[in-house]
Design a protein around this motif. Structure first.
Motif, PDB file in Angstrom:
ATOM      1  N   GLY A 131       0.796  -1.223   0.000  1.00 44.23           N
ATOM      2  CA  GLY A 131       0.000   0.000   0.000  1.00 44.23           C
ATOM      3  C   GLY A 131       0.827   1.272   0.000  1.00 44.23           C
ATOM      4  N   SER A 132       1.897   1.294   0.778  1.00 44.10           N
ATOM      5  CA  SER A 132       2.723   2.503   0.854  1.00 44.10           C
ATOM      6  C   SER A 132       3.427   2.771  -0.477  1.00 44.10           C
ATOM      7  CB  SER A 132       3.740   2.392   1.988  1.00 44.10           C
ATOM      8  OG  SER A 132       4.572   1.263   1.829  1.00 44.10           O
ATOM      9  N   GLU A 133       3.823   1.705  -1.182  1.00 47.07           N
ATOM     10  CA  GLU A 133       4.452   1.889  -2.494  1.00 47.07           C
ATOM     11  C   GLU A 133       3.422   2.301  -3.548  1.00 47.07           C
ATOM     12  OE1 GLU A 133       7.575   2.033  -3.297  1.00 47.07           O
ATOM     13  OE2 GLU A 133       8.343   1.457  -1.326  1.00 47.07           O
ATOM     14  N   ILE A 134       2.208   1.764  -3.439  1.00 46.07           N
ATOM     15  CA  ILE A 134       1.138   2.163  -4.358  1.00 46.07           C
ATOM     16  C   ILE A 134       0.818   3.641  -4.146  1.00 46.07           C
ATOM     17  CG2 ILE A 134      -1.310   1.824  -4.930  1.00 46.07           C
ATOM     18  CD1 ILE A 134      -0.837  -1.173  -4.119  1.00 46.07           C
ATOM     19  N   LEU A 135       0.774   4.063  -2.899  1.00 48.44           N
ATOM     20  CA  LEU A 135       0.529   5.476  -2.587  1.00 48.44           C
ATOM     21  C   LEU A 135       1.595   6.357  -3.239  1.00 48.44           C
ATOM     22  CD1 LEU A 135      -1.032   7.675  -1.047  1.00 48.44           C
ATOM     23  CD2 LEU A 135       0.403   7.185   0.949  1.00 48.44           C
ATOM     24  N   LYS A 136       2.856   5.975  -3.085  1.00 45.41           N
ATOM     25  CA  LYS A 136       3.957   6.753  -3.682  1.00 45.41           C
ATOM     26  C   LYS A 136       3.804   6.850  -5.194  1.00 45.41           C
ATOM     27  CE  LYS A 136       7.563   5.287  -0.419  1.00 45.41           C
ATOM     28  NZ  LYS A 136       8.803   4.450  -0.339  1.00 45.41           N
ATOM     29  N   GLU A 137       3.456   5.722  -5.824  1.00 41.48           N
ATOM     30  CA  GLU A 137       3.350   5.696  -7.288  1.00 41.48           C
ATOM     31  C   GLU A 137       2.187   6.549  -7.778  1.00 41.48           C
ATOM     32  OE1 GLU A 137       4.762   4.836 -11.012  1.00 41.48           O
ATOM     33  OE2 GLU A 137       5.710   4.214  -9.123  1.00 41.48           O
ATOM     34  N   LEU A 138       1.060   6.464  -7.076  1.00 43.13           N
ATOM     35  CA  LEU A 138      -0.103   7.266  -7.464  1.00 43.13           C
ATOM     36  C   LEU A 138       0.195   8.754  -7.346  1.00 43.13           C
ATOM     37  CD1 LEU A 138      -2.946   5.203  -5.733  1.00 43.13           C
ATOM     38  CD2 LEU A 138      -2.547   5.402  -8.191  1.00 43.13           C
ATOM     39  N   VAL A 139       0.846   9.138  -6.258  1.00 42.61           N
ATOM     40  CA  VAL A 139       1.196  10.550  -6.046  1.00 42.61           C
ATOM     41  C   VAL A 139       2.224  10.998  -7.078  1.00 42.61           C
ATOM     42  CG1 VAL A 139       2.294  12.167  -4.445  1.00 42.61           C
ATOM     43  CG2 VAL A 139       0.618  10.525  -3.597  1.00 42.61           C
ATOM     44  N   ARG A 140       3.188  10.137  -7.363  1.00 40.81           N
ATOM     45  CA  ARG A 140       4.223  10.446  -8.357  1.00 40.81           C
ATOM     46  C   ARG A 140       3.598  10.791  -9.697  1.00 40.81           C
ATOM     47  NH1 ARG A 140       7.254   6.085  -7.705  1.00 40.81           N
ATOM     48  NH2 ARG A 140       9.058   7.033  -6.713  1.00 40.81           N
ATOM     49  N   ARG A 141       2.471  10.150 -10.007  1.00 45.57           N
ATOM     50  CA  ARG A 141       1.817  10.373 -11.302  1.00 45.57           C
ATOM     51  C   ARG A 141       0.701  11.421 -11.238  1.00 45.57           C
ATOM     52  NH1 ARG A 141       1.490   4.592 -14.444  1.00 45.57           N
ATOM     53  NH2 ARG A 141       3.102   3.486 -13.253  1.00 45.57           N
ATOM     54  N   GLY A 142       0.586  12.102 -10.102  1.00 47.35           N
ATOM     55  CA  GLY A 142      -0.331  13.230 -10.022  1.00 47.35           C
ATOM     56  C   GLY A 142      -1.773  12.920  -9.680  1.00 47.35           C
ATOM     57  N   HIS A 143      -2.051  11.708  -9.188  1.00 48.23           N
ATOM     58  CA  HIS A 143      -3.420  11.368  -8.801  1.00 48.23           C
ATOM     59  C   HIS A 143      -3.730  11.911  -7.407  1.00 48.23           C
ATOM     60  CE1 HIS A 143      -3.966   8.775 -12.255  1.00 48.23           C
ATOM     61  NE2 HIS A 143      -2.802   8.194 -11.991  1.00 48.23           N
ATOM     62  N   ALA A 144      -4.997  12.199  -7.158  1.00 51.87           N
ATOM     63  CA  ALA A 144      -5.449  12.620  -5.828  1.00 51.87           C
ATOM     64  C   ALA A 144      -5.877  11.367  -5.074  1.00 51.87           C
ATOM     65  CB  ALA A 144      -6.621  13.592  -5.953  1.00 51.87           C
ATOM     66  N   VAL A 145      -5.267  11.121  -3.914  1.00 54.30           N
ATOM     67  CA  VAL A 145      -5.483   9.867  -3.198  1.00 54.30           C
ATOM     68  C   VAL A 145      -6.108  10.085  -1.824  1.00 54.30           C
ATOM     69  CG1 VAL A 145      -4.419   7.734  -2.366  1.00 54.30           C
ATOM     70  CG2 VAL A 145      -3.427   8.918  -4.340  1.00 54.30           C
ATOM     71  N   THR A 146      -7.191   9.360  -1.567  1.00 56.50           N
ATOM     72  CA  THR A 146      -7.747   9.285  -0.222  1.00 56.50           C
ATOM     73  C   THR A 146      -7.161   8.030   0.406  1.00 56.50           C
ATOM     74  OG1 THR A 146      -9.814  10.344  -0.913  1.00 56.50           O
ATOM     75  CG2 THR A 146      -9.847   9.135   1.162  1.00 56.50           C
ATOM     76  N   ALA A 147      -6.284   8.224   1.393  1.00 54.46           N
ATOM     77  CA  ALA A 147      -5.577   7.107   2.021  1.00 54.46           C
ATOM     78  C   ALA A 147      -6.359   6.652   3.247  1.00 54.46           C
ATOM     79  CB  ALA A 147      -4.167   7.534   2.409  1.00 54.46           C
ATOM     80  N   ILE A 148      -7.035   5.499   3.116  1.00 56.99           N
ATOM     81  CA  ILE A 148      -7.906   4.987   4.176  1.00 56.99           C
ATOM     82  C   ILE A 148      -7.144   3.965   5.014  1.00 56.99           C
ATOM     83  CG2 ILE A 148     -10.078   3.806   4.670  1.00 56.99           C
ATOM     84  CD1 ILE A 148     -11.065   4.868   1.917  1.00 56.99           C
TER      85      ILE A 148
END
Length: 202
Positions: free
Chosen positions: A13-30
């Motif tokens: 999950g933490s790596e997925i979060l990094k990748e999503l943010v790296r690509r400019g997505h807005a993430v709600t981290a639950i």
């Protein structure tokens, strides 16, 4: 895109979060403990309980996609699926397990004598989750299974994709959390495995 990530502080999950943010997505981290999420642009930490279907539904509403990266034994796949559907989110991606992958026609990895007993219950529950998803006709789901060794390693960007068979090379069967995150984020941005399971490995 606006993406809800359930289990954003785990290894994958933490790596997925990094990748999503790296690509400019807005993430709600639950997560259970939102204070563990580092403050950063495009990340909204939210406290959530995977067993609280109504609470999850409320948190998931308004997102383009939901990713769940939670242990199968520490969650209820039916509640997760129903929360996504009730929230009206059509795209659902699940961080799967390797146990349900085939090592020979009709033979799954979890059923082999070499499979570690300590992980058998978790792997079996993952297979049950996949079976539940395969019964869903109105949810655009994807189940991404890692290779047998899912480890904390480098982000190389070099890997292979497969379908239901375990991938391996001369070094065995493995994928880093970081490279797995690339494959999952690619699937979010350019869906190629709608209502399917696929796998990623070196």
């Amino acid at each position: 895109m606006k993406i809800a990530l359930i289990g954003a502080t785990g290894h994958a999950g933490s790596e997925i979060l990094k990748e999503l943010v790296r690509r400019g997505h807005a993430v709600t981290a639950i997560v259970r403990n939102p204070e563990k999420i580092q403050a950063q642009v495009n990340v909204a930490p939210r406290k959530g309980d995977v067993f609280d279907q109504d609470g999850l539904t409320a948190l998931l509403k308004g997102h383009d996609a939901v990713v769940s990266s939670v242990h199968f034994l520490q969650s209820d796949p039916r509640k997760l699926i129903d929360a996504v559907k009730a929230a009206g989110v059509k795209r659902y991606l699940v961080v799967g397990g390797a146990g349900s992958l085939e090592v020979a026609p009709g033979v799954t990895l979890v059923s082999t004598p070499e499979f570690p007993a300590a992980y058998k219950d978790e792997a079996t529950k993952g297979g049950e989750f996949l079976a539940l998803l395969r019964q869903e006709s109105d949810l655009d789901w994807t189940f991404l299974s890692p290779s047998a060794l899912f480890f904390d390693g480098p982000r190389t960007g070099t890997f292979r994709l497969g379908k239901d068979q375990l991938l391996s090379n001369e070094k065995g069967s493995s994928i880093s959390f970081a490279d797995y995150a690339i494959a999952l984020t690619d699937e979010i941005e350019k869906p190629a495995h709608s209502r399917q399971r696929f796998t990623v490995g070196y």
